[in-house]
Motif scaffolding. Structure first.
Motif, PDB file in Angstrom:
ATOM      1  N   VAL A 139       8.675  14.676   1.412  1.00  0.00           N
ATOM      2  CA  VAL A 139       7.480  15.131   0.692  1.00  0.00           C
ATOM      3  C   VAL A 139       7.009  16.449   1.286  1.00  0.00           C
ATOM      4  O   VAL A 139       6.709  17.409   0.571  1.00  0.00           O
ATOM      5  CB  VAL A 139       6.334  14.099   0.792  1.00  0.00           C
ATOM      6  N   LEU A 140       6.954  16.480   2.620  1.00  0.00           N
ATOM      7  CA  LEU A 140       6.495  17.699   3.279  1.00  0.00           C
ATOM      8  C   LEU A 140       7.412  18.864   2.940  1.00  0.00           C
ATOM      9  O   LEU A 140       6.956  19.973   2.650  1.00  0.00           O
ATOM     10  CB  LEU A 140       6.450  17.491   4.794  1.00  0.00           C
ATOM     11  N   SER A 161      11.582   5.270   4.889  1.00  0.00           N
ATOM     12  CA  SER A 161      10.232   5.766   4.605  1.00  0.00           C
ATOM     13  C   SER A 161       9.948   7.049   5.369  1.00  0.00           C
ATOM     14  O   SER A 161       9.237   7.917   4.876  1.00  0.00           O
ATOM     15  CB  SER A 161       9.189   4.721   4.979  1.00  0.00           C
ATOM     16  N   LEU A 162      10.510   7.131   6.583  1.00  0.00           N
ATOM     17  CA  LEU A 162      10.312   8.369   7.350  1.00  0.00           C
ATOM     18  C   LEU A 162      10.949   9.539   6.616  1.00  0.00           C
ATOM     19  O   LEU A 162      10.357  10.616   6.483  1.00  0.00           O
ATOM     20  CB  LEU A 162      10.911   8.224   8.743  1.00  0.00           C
ATOM     21  N   MET A 167       2.527   6.261  -1.870  1.00  0.00           N
ATOM     22  CA  MET A 167       3.217   7.454  -1.377  1.00  0.00           C
ATOM     23  C   MET A 167       4.389   7.789  -2.306  1.00  0.00           C
ATOM     24  O   MET A 167       4.628   8.940  -2.627  1.00  0.00           O
ATOM     25  CB  MET A 167       3.735   7.207   0.028  1.00  0.00           C
ATOM     26  N   LEU A 185       6.847  20.005  -0.599  1.00  0.00           N
ATOM     27  CA  LEU A 185       5.581  20.740  -0.691  1.00  0.00           C
ATOM     28  C   LEU A 185       5.742  22.166  -0.203  1.00  0.00           C
ATOM     29  O   LEU A 185       5.200  23.110  -0.773  1.00  0.00           O
ATOM     30  CB  LEU A 185       4.528  20.056   0.178  1.00  0.00           C
ATOM     31  N   LEU A 186       6.531  22.313   0.890  1.00  0.00           N
ATOM     32  CA  LEU A 186       6.635  23.625   1.518  1.00  0.00           C
ATOM     33  C   LEU A 186       7.630  24.531   0.819  1.00  0.00           C
ATOM     34  O   LEU A 186       7.350  25.684   0.530  1.00  0.00           O
ATOM     35  CB  LEU A 186       7.067  23.450   2.971  1.00  0.00           C
ATOM     36  N   LEU A 214       0.815  -1.217   0.000  1.00  0.00           N
ATOM     37  CA  LEU A 214       0.000   0.000   0.000  1.00  0.00           C
ATOM     38  C   LEU A 214       0.850   1.270   0.000  1.00  0.00           C
ATOM     39  O   LEU A 214       0.453   2.277  -0.584  1.00  0.00           O
ATOM     40  CB  LEU A 214      -0.889   0.012   1.237  1.00  0.00           C
ATOM     41  N   SER A 215       2.027   1.209   0.648  1.00  0.00           N
ATOM     42  CA  SER A 215       2.796   2.450   0.783  1.00  0.00           C
ATOM     43  C   SER A 215       3.434   2.867  -0.548  1.00  0.00           C
ATOM     44  O   SER A 215       3.984   3.955  -0.664  1.00  0.00           O
ATOM     45  CB  SER A 215       3.878   2.295   1.844  1.00  0.00           C
ATOM     46  N   ARG A 228      16.127   1.419   7.805  1.00  0.00           N
ATOM     47  CA  ARG A 228      14.718   1.278   8.157  1.00  0.00           C
ATOM     48  C   ARG A 228      13.975   2.594   8.240  1.00  0.00           C
ATOM     49  O   ARG A 228      12.765   2.654   8.148  1.00  0.00           O
ATOM     50  CB  ARG A 228      14.595   0.535   9.470  1.00  0.00           C
ATOM     51  N   SER A 229      14.709   3.685   8.460  1.00  0.00           N
ATOM     52  CA  SER A 229      14.004   4.953   8.572  1.00  0.00           C
ATOM     53  C   SER A 229      13.824   5.591   7.194  1.00  0.00           C
ATOM     54  O   SER A 229      13.422   6.743   7.098  1.00  0.00           O
ATOM     55  CB  SER A 229      14.756   5.889   9.505  1.00  0.00           C
ATOM     56  N   GLY A 287       8.694  10.586   3.900  1.00  0.00           N
ATOM     57  CA  GLY A 287       7.552  11.356   4.377  1.00  0.00           C
ATOM     58  C   GLY A 287       7.949  12.797   4.647  1.00  0.00           C
ATOM     59  O   GLY A 287       7.276  13.746   4.227  1.00  0.00           O
ATOM     60  N   VAL A 288       9.072  12.962   5.351  1.00  0.00           N
ATOM     61  CA  VAL A 288       9.527  14.310   5.687  1.00  0.00           C
ATOM     62  C   VAL A 288       9.919  15.055   4.411  1.00  0.00           C
ATOM     63  O   VAL A 288       9.627  16.245   4.257  1.00  0.00           O
ATOM     64  CB  VAL A 288      10.712  14.230   6.668  1.00  0.00           C
TER      65      VAL A 288
END
Lengths: 290, 344
Positions: free
Chosen positions: B305-306, B298-299, B259, B309-310, B255-256, B295-296, B302-303
């Protein structure tokens, strides 16, 4: 269907209702479905569980901190992300949608990195109490969840009728531009709506994680369930999310009971498509006479 | 001004198409694609990276059309890719049909699904499409585990026969050449669609739907077309990936993945279809080749992407283009000054 299942319906329904109430508040204030509310609830439950298990914190302190973190995440989402992006893109729908989906993903991964990627048990607030109703027994945690749900809904209902900010929130939800033109503090009300939604889902996450445990991926499902509960209930009244939550919980309990567990996801999808196609405004619609 | 620009044109012998920026783009990206093929060579690890990059690139290109151009966010991309993969698995093990039939069937099935899901929410805000497609992704995941007779359950489908090409079996290196050329072709096509009248209409329907409706174009139908084509492209990526690995299971496309699909065009730059491809290359490079995030990882995504975006809504290609324009302007200004001085 045994009476014990009905207790479970009420329990799940109250949880979905609370998450949907969070959606409702943000939707009124910011015209936005904040999908990140599910992960906020997860973060609240998971962080408290981690603090108790790994750091030996007492239950009350861990729970309060978890709820505060959820509210803080909600505020941070609005201040640091949704607001600047809205300002840059003139309030377009797609950029804020991407922003909340990205927050959903980031919070999930942050929780996985911080607290580990296994399922953690929650702890009941009232482990020794239970209510014997004859055919069914209601445990203490469910009683607390029902109580907190009623308090939250009544609180929000009163707040939106009586208090200054609550009434402004209704005005903003009714017509943003008119509210702005009248000089209402639209931005501040939005922030209050986000924070309140964060508090409510943080509390809901705390209470529900004691039932089935919580893992970093729980928030995704919770976000979808809360959204569906709001779609089923509609936004016509503060109480509509609760009705939607209970109906969704009923469907989610009945379908696996009669059709087998794998059918649950199909049934949820079918319910969603039916409602989206036929009754996208939900069961309770606010009628405005013009 | 006119006099200056005519003297600065290319030598007169070349025909118009050879001098256009479009030819430069097409040939330049083809050269890069051939470069990647040469880089992958016979090294197994590099070949795996190239396949993964190609799959991600097709996924990102499939996302680019409906999301970045038409402004509709579908989140069932893990399912579309998996449909492409399972189509190859089923055709490759249960029938004697040639594998390209599976690519076609997978693409058609994904497109039909995307259109149905889009149709159910066609008059609603984009949040509803996002939610219903997310639910579909969840339901499809449990279908893959549950329908053991069709999908093989948790085990999946293994020992899928390789692609044959003009009677002979295509070896791994040959398949890489084919896959990367397909990616190049799709990217060129989507970039041309972006600048075609259809693409302009799509982008206008994203920005000012009312104006496009008023011009007599049905915006919901337009969006459905974009959703369907996007799903078909993503499904092709899943099909090619499965052909390369000769196995597919429910864990192959999780599912991920969606992203990544949103993230890649944003990171690379939304201004051109090549931004999606660049994003895919970066993602593969960061997650698998460098392996610093472990392992981090994906984190970090996520960061990131943010952050994109900003801070950098135009992505890498957008900023490179801006920098190039800025430099060119500086250069032309310095070279123009003496000419203007002489004309006075």
């Amino acid at each position: 269907m045994s009476a014990q299942l009905w207790v479970s319906v009420v329990q799940i329904g109250c949880f979905f209702g609370m998450v949907a109430l969070g959606y409702y508040l943000v939707l009124e204030g910011a015209d936005l479905f904040n999908f990140a509310l599910g992960p906020f609830a997860m973060f609240s439950g998971l962080s408290a569980s981690w603090l108790m298990a790994e750091q030996g914190w007492p239950l009350g302190l861990a729970a309060v901190l978890g709820i505060v973190i959820a509210a803080a995440l909600a505020v941070l989402t609005e201040v640091a992300l949704v607001r600047p992006i809205d300002a840059r893109t003139d309030g377009g729908e797609l950029p804020s949608l991407i922003a909340v989906v990205a927050v959903l993903f980031a919070v999930e991964q942050l929780a996985g990195t911080l607290f580990g990627r296994q399922l953690r048990p929650g702890r009941s607030w009232l482990p020794d109490t239970s209510l014997d109703l004859g055919p069914a027994t209601v445990d203490g945690q469910t009683l607390i969840l029902i109580g907190c749900t009623l308090v939250s809904f009544t609180g929000v209902w009163l707040w939106m009728r009586r208090s200054k900010y609550g009434r402004i929130l209704r005005a903003v939800g009714g017509n943003r531009e008119a509210a702005r033109t009248l000089g209402m503090p639209v931005g501040r009300v939005r922030l209050v709506a986000f924070a309140l939604a964060g508090l409510i889902v943080g509390l809901a996450g705390q209470l529900f994680s004691a039932k089935a445990g919580v893992s970093f991926q729980s928030g995704f499902g919770w976000a979808l369930s809360g959204f569906l509960a709001l779609v089923i209930g509609g936004t016509g009244s503060v109480w509509a999310p609760l009705v939607g939550g209970l109906l969704l919980a009923l469907a989610q309990t009945l379908v696996p009971y009669y059709l087998g567990s794998a059918s649950l996801d199909y049934a949820v999808l079918a319910i969603a498509i039916l409602f989206f196609a036929l009754r996208p405004n939900g069961l309770f619609v606010r009628k405005v006479r013009v | 001004m006119n006099a200056v620009s005519t003297t600065r044109k290319a030598p007169p012998g070349l025909p118009g198409w050879a001098r256009s920026a479009e030819t430069g783009r097409v040939l330049g990206t083809l050269a890069l694609t051939l470069g990647v093929i040469a880089w992958a060579g016979g090294d197994l690890f590099r070949q795996d990276l190239a396949f993964l990059g190609a799959t991600y690139a097709l996924l990102a290109l499939g996302m680019y059309l409906p999301f970045n151009l038409a402004g509709t966010l579908s989140l069932a991309y893990s399912a579309y890719v998996a449909i492409g993969g399972y189509a190859v698995g089923l055709v490759g093990t249960k029938t004697g049909w040639p594998l390209p039939v599976a690519y076609l069937l997978g693409a058609l099935a994904s497109a039909a699904l995307a259109v149905v899901l889009g149709f159910a929410t066609r008059r609603l805000s984009g949040f509803y499409l996002a939610a219903v497609t997310m639910l579909f992704g969840v339901a499809f995941q449990s279908f893959l585990l549950d329908a053991k007779d069709i999908t093989g359950g948790a085990v999946g489908i293994g020992s899928i026969r390789p692609l044959t090409f003009f009677g002979g079996e295509l070896d791994r290196h040959g398949f890489i050449v084919l896959t990367l050329l397909i990616v190049w072709l799709v990217a060129v096509a989507i970039d041309r669609i972006r600048r075609s009248p259809f693409g302009v209409t799509l982008q206008s329907s994203r920005d000012v739907p009312a104006a496009v409706e008023a011009a007599g174009v049905g915006v919901p139908a337009l969006r459905l077309v974009a959703l369907g084509v996007g799903a078909a492209i993503a499904s092709l990526g899943g099909g090619l990936f499965t052909t390369a690995n000769q196995t597919i299971g429910p864990d192959t496309f999780t599912l991920s993945l969606v992203m990544l699909a949103i993230f890649m065009p944003l990171l690379g730059g939304q201004g051109s279809a090549w931004g999606a491809v660049l994003g895919a290359v970066l993602v593969v490079e960061l997650t698998f080749n460098l392996q610093i995030f472990e392992r981090s990882g994906s984190l970090i995504f996520g960061v990131a992407v943010l952050a994109v975006l900003l801070i950098a809504p135009r992505g890498i290609l957008g900023y490179t283009g801006q920098a190039a324009r800025f430099l060119r302007e500086r250069l032309t200004r310095t070279s123009r000054t003496p000419t203007e001085g002489a004309g006075r």
